[in-house]
Design a protein around this motif. Structure first.
Motif, PDB file in Angstrom:
ATOM      1  N   VAL A  52       0.874  -1.172   0.000  1.00 38.70           N
ATOM      2  CA  VAL A  52       0.000   0.000   0.000  1.00 38.70           C
ATOM      3  C   VAL A  52       0.911   1.222   0.000  1.00 38.70           C
ATOM      4  O   VAL A  52       1.739   1.370   0.907  1.00 38.70           O
ATOM      5  CB  VAL A  52      -0.931   0.003   1.226  1.00 38.70           C
ATOM      6  N   ASP A  53       0.807   2.039  -1.024  1.00 38.91           N
ATOM      7  CA  ASP A  53       1.719   3.177  -1.216  1.00 38.91           C
ATOM      8  C   ASP A  53       3.175   2.708  -1.095  1.00 38.91           C
ATOM      9  O   ASP A  53       4.010   3.370  -0.469  1.00 38.91           O
ATOM     10  CB  ASP A  53       1.416   4.299  -0.214  1.00 38.91           C
ATOM     11  N   CYS A  67      -8.816   2.742   1.306  1.00 39.39           N
ATOM     12  CA  CYS A  67      -7.819   2.752   0.224  1.00 39.39           C
ATOM     13  C   CYS A  67      -8.077   3.865  -0.778  1.00 39.39           C
ATOM     14  O   CYS A  67      -7.418   3.911  -1.823  1.00 39.39           O
ATOM     15  CB  CYS A  67      -7.797   1.400  -0.482  1.00 39.39           C
ATOM     16  N   ASP A  69      -7.657   7.018  -2.779  1.00 41.80           N
ATOM     17  CA  ASP A  69      -6.445   7.793  -3.078  1.00 41.80           C
ATOM     18  C   ASP A  69      -5.156   7.037  -2.782  1.00 41.80           C
ATOM     19  O   ASP A  69      -4.111   7.668  -2.631  1.00 41.80           O
ATOM     20  CB  ASP A  69      -6.397   9.105  -2.260  1.00 41.80           C
ATOM     21  N   ARG A  70      -5.228   5.752  -2.651  1.00 40.12           N
ATOM     22  CA  ARG A  70      -3.989   5.018  -2.365  1.00 40.12           C
ATOM     23  C   ARG A  70      -3.569   4.191  -3.571  1.00 40.12           C
ATOM     24  O   ARG A  70      -4.363   3.877  -4.452  1.00 40.12           O
ATOM     25  CB  ARG A  70      -4.158   4.121  -1.143  1.00 40.12           C
ATOM     26  N   GLN A  71      -2.289   3.824  -3.539  1.00 38.07           N
ATOM     27  CA  GLN A  71      -1.720   3.005  -4.608  1.00 38.07           C
ATOM     28  C   GLN A  71      -1.471   1.602  -4.063  1.00 38.07           C
ATOM     29  O   GLN A  71      -0.745   1.444  -3.079  1.00 38.07           O
ATOM     30  CB  GLN A  71      -0.422   3.649  -5.060  1.00 38.07           C
TER      31      GLN A  71
ATOM     32  N   ARG B  56      -5.659  10.017   8.161  1.00 43.86           N
ATOM     33  CA  ARG B  56      -5.041  11.004   7.273  1.00 43.86           C
ATOM     34  C   ARG B  56      -5.455  12.432   7.599  1.00 43.86           C
ATOM     35  O   ARG B  56      -5.361  13.316   6.762  1.00 43.86           O
ATOM     36  CB  ARG B  56      -5.357  10.644   5.826  1.00 43.86           C
ATOM     37  N   ARG B 109       1.378   0.609   9.245  1.00 40.12           N
ATOM     38  CA  ARG B 109       0.042   1.196   9.356  1.00 40.12           C
ATOM     39  C   ARG B 109      -0.328   1.544  10.794  1.00 40.12           C
ATOM     40  O   ARG B 109      -1.063   2.501  11.037  1.00 40.12           O
ATOM     41  CB  ARG B 109      -1.014   0.223   8.803  1.00 40.12           C
TER      42      ARG B 109
END
Lengths: 160, 280
Positions: A52-53, A67, A69-71, B56, B109
């Motif tokens: 992930v990112d 997820c 906007d995540r890569q 975020r 994470r």
């Protein structure tokens, strides 16, 4: 439903997902990317590890809804990655795959260890693999395959 | 297993997050890294009605430095601490702890604030932050408050956080350059939760010493006699054993069987030795 946009294996997607859908199920059930294996579904076994990112993450502990906007990269998206290529070769020759269930997660974690320079010794590799369980207990071959791939990648880096 | 159904929201600001948490008749829970909460939801030991994702939110994801304090946003990950991204107030203690915490995929994470707010009795950060005399910053509708980390955890998964509040930051005072620490985590496998966990911090320049025991089926336990001994420097082994034994005996609310008692005593003695050894 939650609307998300994400990049998966270098392609863009926009989908609606139920909040309870995990990233692992998003990959497996919707995108047919079944290299991501589900063992324990509570973060212990490591079989579902994906990027992930660019960083390893447990796909079973990641909500698809988070997820946005995540890569994401699953193992399928790393086919042409040079470190994965070295690992694929050394896993093959050193018989580091027994039943194969843990292998995708092992490869993603091993790639991260090599990239972060944490695959320099057997002890370091074993510590780095603590979060990936192999119930065939083929660790010996896995560890030696990762050590070999780390050397191959380092030699390629010097040659380049 | 799969989690029971729930709603999910990712607010864009702290005030929006607080608003979501204040909704009546919704069992709302804050989620940051989710590395414990989602596992608990998958096992169906937790089934919130609404998840408020703060991972975020602006300002929560970085660490900044002031004169005598490092200010950690609650969503700084264990991996950022391990990799020393940002300032380290602890002369290497916090990066060392982060490295021993779960597995890299989890550390990428999982967050320091999430770990403290969940208050798993075997978790590392509640002990370490109590030992470093850190302060938790809690924000709610009626403003901001500061709670010393040594008082923040009140029981097993119980903290001073009230409904509708968010742990937003942690202030960690900087150790002096000559301060020493000891950290011992006993577990059968790397990355597992600890069977015993001891953090000892000794900072003579600030007149500060504290030894904290974790993984005791309760909040972090400050070992008072051992802390006093730690402050005086290198101790005779017999005096150290006596202090640790006295501290464990005083913890009447914890039930240590012979095995755990022995692990806790061993971890405490080792951490004390590390913290009081002459600088290399």
């Amino acid at each position: 439903m939650t609307a998300i946009r994400f990049r998966l294996n270098d392609a863009d997607f926009a989908e609606d997902v139920a909040p309870r859908l995990s990233l692992a199920d998003l990959l497996r059930e919707r995108h047919n990317l079944t290299a991501t294996h589900l063992g324990c579904e509570h973060g212990v076994c490591g079989a579902c590890t994906v990027l992930v990112d660019g960083m390893p993450a447990r796909a079973c502990l990641m909500l698809a809804a988070a997820c946005d906007d995540r890569q994401i990269h699953s193992l399928e998206g790393l086919r042409d990655d040079p470190v994965i290529a070295a690992l694929r070769d050394s896993f093959h020759r050193r018989h580091a795959v027994q039943c194969g269930f843990c292998t995708p997660g092992m490869l993603i974690s091993a790639r991260d260890l090599i990239q972060r320079g944490r695959a320099g010794s057997e002890a370091e590799i074993r510590a780095g693999l603590a979060g990936n369980l192999c119930r065939c207990t083929g660790y010996t071959n896995i560890v030696s395959a990762i050590a070999e791939a780390a050397q191959t990648v380092a030699a390629q880096g010097k040659a380049a | 297993m799969k989690p029971a159904a729930f709603d999910y929201a990712r607010p864009r600001s702290l005030s929006e997050a607080l608003e979501l948490l204040a909704r009546p008749n919704v069992d709302a829970r804050v989620i940051a890294g989710g590395q414990s909460l989602v596992a608990m939801m998958n096992l169906r030991v937790a089934s919130p009605g609404l998840l408020v994702d703060i991972a975020r939110l602006p300002d929560l994801g970085s660490a900044t430095e002031e004169d005598s304090t490092v200010f950690y946003g609650a969503c700084v990950t264990h991996a950022m601490i391990e990799d020393r991204i940002g300032p380290d107030p602890s002369n290497g203690l916090m990066p060392k702890v982060a490295e021993t915490l779960a597995y890299r995929a989890v550390r990428n994470r999982g967050t320091i604030g999430g770990s403290l707010a969940l208050a798993d009795p075997a978790a590392e950060w509640p002990c370490v932050l109590a030992a470093l005399d850190a302060t938790a910053i809690i924000e709610g509708w009626n403003g901001k408050k500061a709670v010393a980390c040594r008082d923040f955890v009140t029981g097993i998964y119980e903290t001073r956080l009230a409904a509708g509040e968010i742990l937003t930051a942690i202030w960690v005072p900087k150790l002096s350059p000559e301060a020493r620490w000891g950290y011992v985590k006993l577990a059968r496998k790397s990355g597992e939760f600890a069977l015993s966990l001891v953090v000892a911090v000794r900072d003579p320049a600030r007149g500060y010493a504290r030894v904290v025991l974790g993984a005791t089926d309760g909040p972090p336990l400050i070992l008072e006699a051992t802390s006093r001994l730690c402050g005086r420097g290198r101790a005779e082994p017999a005096a150290a054993r006596e202090a640790v034994a006295a501290d464990l005996a005083r913890a009447a609310d914890r039930q240590f069987d012979a095995f755990r008692h022995s692990l806790h005593a061993t971890a405490a003695l080792r951490a004390l030795t590390q913290a009081t050894e002459a600088a290399a």
